[in-house]
Each structure stands twice: as structure tokens, then as C-alpha cells.
Design a protein around this motif. Structure first.
Motif, PDB file in Angstrom:
ATOM      1  N   GLY A  90     -70.499 -42.660  -8.724  1.00 43.88           N
ATOM      2  CA  GLY A  90     -71.424 -43.343  -9.631  1.00 43.88           C
ATOM      3  C   GLY A  90     -71.652 -44.782  -9.240  1.00 43.88           C
ATOM      4  N   ASP A  91     -70.583 -45.457  -8.781  1.00 44.49           N
ATOM      5  CA  ASP A  91     -70.733 -46.846  -8.340  1.00 44.49           C
ATOM      6  C   ASP A  91     -71.669 -46.951  -7.133  1.00 44.49           C
ATOM      7  OD1 ASP A  91     -69.013 -47.687 -10.316  1.00 44.49           O
ATOM      8  OD2 ASP A  91     -67.261 -47.821  -9.010  1.00 44.49           O
ATOM      9  N   VAL A  92     -71.572 -45.989  -6.224  1.00 42.45           N
ATOM     10  CA  VAL A  92     -72.475 -45.986  -5.074  1.00 42.45           C
ATOM     11  C   VAL A  92     -73.921 -45.788  -5.548  1.00 42.45           C
ATOM     12  CG1 VAL A  92     -73.143 -44.762  -2.964  1.00 42.45           C
ATOM     13  CG2 VAL A  92     -70.727 -45.206  -3.443  1.00 42.45           C
ATOM     14  N   TYR A  93     -74.117 -44.864  -6.462  1.00 48.01           N
ATOM     15  CA  TYR A  93     -75.468 -44.624  -6.984  1.00 48.01           C
ATOM     16  C   TYR A  93     -76.038 -45.882  -7.631  1.00 48.01           C
ATOM     17  CZ  TYR A  93     -74.965 -39.507  -6.416  1.00 48.01           C
ATOM     18  OH  TYR A  93     -74.814 -38.239  -5.916  1.00 48.01           O
ATOM     19  N   VAL A  94     -75.213 -46.621  -8.382  1.00 48.32           N
ATOM     20  CA  VAL A  94     -75.686 -47.870  -8.990  1.00 48.32           C
ATOM     21  C   VAL A  94     -76.123 -48.841  -7.896  1.00 48.32           C
ATOM     22  CG1 VAL A  94     -75.009 -49.919 -10.300  1.00 48.32           C
ATOM     23  CG2 VAL A  94     -74.337 -47.655 -11.110  1.00 48.32           C
ATOM     24  N   ALA A  95     -75.299 -48.977  -6.860  1.00 53.78           N
ATOM     25  CA  ALA A  95     -75.627 -49.896  -5.762  1.00 53.78           C
ATOM     26  C   ALA A  95     -76.906 -49.478  -5.051  1.00 53.78           C
ATOM     27  CB  ALA A  95     -74.469 -49.958  -4.775  1.00 53.78           C
ATOM     28  N   GLN A  96     -77.170 -48.161  -5.015  1.00 55.52           N
ATOM     29  CA  GLN A  96     -78.386 -47.658  -4.377  1.00 55.52           C
ATOM     30  C   GLN A  96     -79.610 -47.763  -5.284  1.00 55.52           C
ATOM     31  OE1 GLN A  96     -76.929 -43.687  -3.566  1.00 55.52           O
ATOM     32  NE2 GLN A  96     -76.664 -44.117  -1.385  1.00 55.52           N
ATOM     33  N   GLY A  97     -79.398 -48.102  -6.544  1.00 60.70           N
ATOM     34  CA  GLY A  97     -80.503 -48.136  -7.498  1.00 60.70           C
ATOM     35  C   GLY A  97     -80.839 -46.786  -8.090  1.00 60.70           C
ATOM     36  N   ARG A  98     -79.973 -45.811  -7.910  1.00 59.25           N
ATOM     37  CA  ARG A  98     -80.189 -44.454  -8.436  1.00 59.25           C
ATOM     38  C   ARG A  98     -79.468 -44.357  -9.787  1.00 59.25           C
ATOM     39  NH1 ARG A  98     -78.164 -40.989  -3.430  1.00 59.25           N
ATOM     40  NH2 ARG A  98     -78.650 -39.245  -4.818  1.00 59.25           N
ATOM     41  N   HIS A  99     -80.046 -45.008 -10.780  1.00 60.93           N
ATOM     42  CA  HIS A  99     -79.323 -45.231 -12.021  1.00 60.93           C
ATOM     43  C   HIS A  99     -79.165 -43.966 -12.859  1.00 60.93           C
ATOM     44  CE1 HIS A  99     -80.955 -49.343 -11.003  1.00 60.93           C
ATOM     45  NE2 HIS A  99     -79.655 -49.515 -11.011  1.00 60.93           N
ATOM     46  N   ALA A 100     -80.161 -43.107 -12.886  1.00 57.14           N
ATOM     47  CA  ALA A 100     -80.024 -41.867 -13.651  1.00 57.14           C
ATOM     48  C   ALA A 100     -78.941 -40.979 -13.047  1.00 57.14           C
ATOM     49  CB  ALA A 100     -81.356 -41.122 -13.697  1.00 57.14           C
ATOM     50  N   ALA A 101     -78.891 -40.898 -11.717  1.00 53.12           N
ATOM     51  CA  ALA A 101     -77.838 -40.127 -11.055  1.00 53.12           C
ATOM     52  C   ALA A 101     -76.473 -40.737 -11.347  1.00 53.12           C
ATOM     53  CB  ALA A 101     -78.086 -40.078  -9.549  1.00 53.12           C
ATOM     54  N   ALA A 102     -76.405 -42.072 -11.421  1.00 54.64           N
ATOM     55  CA  ALA A 102     -75.134 -42.742 -11.722  1.00 54.64           C
ATOM     56  C   ALA A 102     -74.659 -42.385 -13.124  1.00 54.64           C
ATOM     57  CB  ALA A 102     -75.292 -44.247 -11.578  1.00 54.64           C
ATOM     58  N   VAL A 103     -75.559 -42.430 -14.104  1.00 53.89           N
ATOM     59  CA  VAL A 103     -75.175 -42.071 -15.473  1.00 53.89           C
ATOM     60  C   VAL A 103     -74.620 -40.652 -15.501  1.00 53.89           C
ATOM     61  CG1 VAL A 103     -76.044 -41.603 -17.799  1.00 53.89           C
ATOM     62  CG2 VAL A 103     -76.728 -43.693 -16.615  1.00 53.89           C
ATOM     63  N   ASP A 104     -75.271 -39.741 -14.784  1.00 51.63           N
ATOM     64  CA  ASP A 104     -74.790 -38.356 -14.743  1.00 51.63           C
ATOM     65  C   ASP A 104     -73.386 -38.269 -14.153  1.00 51.63           C
ATOM     66  OD1 ASP A 104     -75.304 -35.352 -14.846  1.00 51.63           O
ATOM     67  OD2 ASP A 104     -74.917 -35.624 -12.712  1.00 51.63           O
ATOM     68  N   ALA A 105     -73.136 -38.998 -13.062  1.00 49.15           N
ATOM     69  CA  ALA A 105     -71.807 -38.969 -12.440  1.00 49.15           C
ATOM     70  C   ALA A 105     -70.749 -39.539 -13.385  1.00 49.15           C
ATOM     71  CB  ALA A 105     -71.824 -39.759 -11.130  1.00 49.15           C
ATOM     72  N   PHE A 106     -71.072 -40.638 -14.052  1.00 45.50           N
ATOM     73  CA  PHE A 106     -70.115 -41.222 -14.993  1.00 45.50           C
ATOM     74  C   PHE A 106     -69.874 -40.294 -16.183  1.00 45.50           C
ATOM     75  CE2 PHE A 106     -71.777 -45.445 -13.269  1.00 45.50           C
ATOM     76  CZ  PHE A 106     -70.696 -45.613 -12.425  1.00 45.50           C
ATOM     77  N   ASP A 107     -70.934 -39.645 -16.672  1.00 45.78           N
ATOM     78  CA  ASP A 107     -70.770 -38.706 -17.784  1.00 45.78           C
ATOM     79  C   ASP A 107     -69.869 -37.537 -17.376  1.00 45.78           C
ATOM     80  OD1 ASP A 107     -72.410 -40.270 -19.358  1.00 45.78           O
ATOM     81  OD2 ASP A 107     -74.149 -38.930 -19.244  1.00 45.78           O
ATOM     82  N   ARG A 108     -70.036 -37.053 -16.157  1.00 42.21           N
ATOM     83  CA  ARG A 108     -69.177 -35.964 -15.669  1.00 42.21           C
ATOM     84  C   ARG A 108     -67.726 -36.419 -15.575  1.00 42.21           C
ATOM     85  NH1 ARG A 108     -71.957 -34.846 -10.207  1.00 42.21           N
ATOM     86  NH2 ARG A 108     -70.162 -33.475  -9.852  1.00 42.21           N
ATOM     87  N   ALA A 109     -67.517 -37.640 -15.126  1.00 43.30           N
ATOM     88  CA  ALA A 109     -66.156 -38.167 -15.058  1.00 43.30           C
ATOM     89  C   ALA A 109     -65.546 -38.274 -16.455  1.00 43.30           C
ATOM     90  CB  ALA A 109     -66.160 -39.537 -14.375  1.00 43.30           C
ATOM     91  N   GLU A 110     -66.335 -38.760 -17.407  1.00 44.85           N
ATOM     92  CA  GLU A 110     -65.823 -38.897 -18.770  1.00 44.85           C
ATOM     93  C   GLU A 110     -65.497 -37.537 -19.382  1.00 44.85           C
ATOM     94  OE1 GLU A 110     -66.844 -41.152 -22.981  1.00 44.85           O
ATOM     95  OE2 GLU A 110     -68.376 -41.039 -21.424  1.00 44.85           O
ATOM     96  N   ALA A 111     -66.310 -36.524 -19.074  1.00 48.43           N
ATOM     97  CA  ALA A 111     -66.044 -35.181 -19.590  1.00 48.43           C
ATOM     98  C   ALA A 111     -64.698 -34.660 -19.096  1.00 48.43           C
ATOM     99  CB  ALA A 111     -67.167 -34.236 -19.173  1.00 48.43           C
TER     100      ALA A 111
END
Length: 265
Positions: A90-111
Motif C-alpha cells: 500500500g505504501d508503494v501504491y501511495v508513492a506511485q499515486g495509485r491511491h484507490a489501489a492503496a486503500v484496497d491494500a490497507f483494507d485487506r491488511a486491516e481485515a
């Protein structure tokens, strides 16, 4: 791979100015791959990903995150290990500007981790880092909610000064994006103060704090101050990670601020 020895040597290199951390990690990863050592691959690839992300070498960092997740899957790793790998992705996605993909990765981690009762440090990291993705999507109220939740979780974590400083950086960024510049300037101060001493002033996150303060100084019209802060961020990052795209970007920002300051005199 002897993981305790690996991490001891890595810590030593991080504390040594100018050390070739990336070179050490690449060699460790090469050996782990050749040996078919899944745990070693996951450890070395995870650490190398972090270095490359901070340097701005994002495509390779993303590929390494995916390699870590595959290795952990083969090794039957637990939910907490897979969650940490998803946080890094998710941190990589944020750095890439892929913010929706980052939210999804963080949500999966939280789950995988749950409410944070068992893993307050890791869930606070999810909240902190997801706030950056929400910022990128313009969802500022959700970003602030995540940051407040991260702050509450960190109250239960001893020795979390570094993570609290990250929380302050992210809050300052949200406030700056919302145009609340004076509040942002106040919010960044605890992070700047913390990073003056953490790891002897060489904490890997200090450039982020300095660059955020520089952006706030720019928004306040303090171009000289912004230039000094960008130069400071570049110097700390160069000392920690060597020459890198993000170092050059910080130096370019400093030069731009110096140009604005000269034009105004």
C-alpha cells in the motif's frame, strides 16, 4: 539465512553513514533465492523494498512487495506477516499515486489484523498510511478520522515516538491540503522535534518531516526557509540512502525555492 544475524548486520549498516545498505540487501536476496529459502527471500525483499521506495525506485519496490507476498504464501505465513507485506505494498501504491489501489491494500491488511486490539502498532500504521491514500483521493475527513484512530492506538504502544511523529507529519499534510496552513505549521512541529534526536537525527523518516515542513513554508511564502528545509531533507536522505531519484527531487525543489526567493528580493 540466519535471520537474527541478517537483521543485526542491517542495523549496523543503517547506523553507518554512507553504508551500501541496498547492496547488502541485494546480495542477501540473491543468496536466499539461490538457496530456495522462502523466509530469507521474504526478509531480504521486504527490507530492500523499503529502501527502494524511499529512494523513489518504485517499480522495483512494487515487484519486491509482490515477491514477498508470494514467498509468505508458500511458507504458510500467519495473518500478521501477510498484513505487514500488504501495508508495504500500500505504501508503494501511495508513492506511485495509485491511491484507490492503496486503500484496497490497507483494507485487506486491516481485515487480517482486526480492530487493533491484538496488533495496535500495525493497525496504527495502516491508519497512518491509509490517510495518505485518502488525501490523494481528496477524502480529507476520512484521512483525519484514520489519523485520530492511529493516535488512540499509539497511546497503548510503548516506545512509539517514531510512529507518533509520522502521525504528526500526516496530519500536517492533510491540514495543508485543506488550506489550513497555520494549523499545519503547528502540527508538523512535534515531528521535527522528535526527528532531531531519533536515531541521532538520521531516522529514515526525517526527510519526510523536513520536506513536509518545507512545503508548508512555501505555502506561507517563506521561500528561504523552504529552501533550507528541502536542502536539509536531501542531505539526510543522501547520507542514509546515497544518491537516489528522491534526493535529486528534493534538491530540485530547494533550487526552485531559492529561485523564488531571489525573484522576490
Amino acid at each position: 539465512m540466519d535471520l537474527p544475524t541478517f537483521y543485526t548486520e542491517l542495523d549496523r549498516l543503517y547506523s553507518e553513514p554512507g553504508a551500501d545498505v541496498a547492496g547488502f540487501l541485494r546480495e542477501a536476496l540473491r543468496h536466499a533465492r539461490l538457496a530456495g529459502d522462502g523466509r530469507g527471500v521474504a526478509a531480504a525483499a521486504n527490507e530492500l523494498e523499503s529502501v527502494l521506495r524511499l529512494r523513489g525506485e518504485l517499480d522495483e519496490a512494487e515487484a519486491l512487495c509482490e515477491e514477498v507476498l508470494r514467498a509468505l504464501g508458500r511458507e504458510g505465513a500467519g495473518d500478521d506477516e501477510r498484513a505487514r507485506a500488504l501495508i508495504n505494498l500500500g505504501d508503494v501504491y501511495v508513492a506511485q499515486g495509485r491511491h484507490a489501489a492503496a486503500v484496497d491494500a490497507f483494507d485487506r491488511a486491516e481485515a487480517l489484523l482486526g480492530s487493533g486490539d491484538a496488533h495496535p502498532y500495525e493497525v496504527s500504521a495502516i491508519c497512518n498510511n491509509r490517510s495518505g491514500a485518502y488525501r490523494g483521493l481528496g477524502r480529507f475527513s476520512e484521512a483525519r478520522l484514520d489519523l485520530r484512530r492511529a493516535g488512540r492506538l499509539l497511546e497503548r504502544v510503548p516506545g512509539s515516538e517514531g510512529r507518533r511523529a509520522t502521525n504528526a507529519i500526516n496530519l500536517a499534510q492533510v491540514l495543508a491540503d485543506e488550506g489550513r496552513v497555520e494549523e499545519a505549521a503547528e502540527a508538523i512541529e512535534p515531528a521535527l522535534e522528535a526527528y532531531r534526536t531519533l536515531s541521532g537525527g538520521r531516522d529514515v523518516h526525517r526527510p519526510h518531516a523536513l520536506a513536509t515542513a518545507a512545503q508548508i513554508a512555501y505555502l506561507r511564502g517563506d521561500y528561504v526557509g523552504a529552501a533550507q528545509l528541502y536542502r536539509g531533507a536531501a542531505g539526510v536522505m543522501r547520507d542514509k540512502l546515497g544518491d537516489a531519484p528522491n534526493v535529486r527531487a528534493l534538491e530540485a525543489s530547494a533550487a526552485r525555492m531559492e529561485g523564488l526567493a531571489s525573484a522576490g528580493t
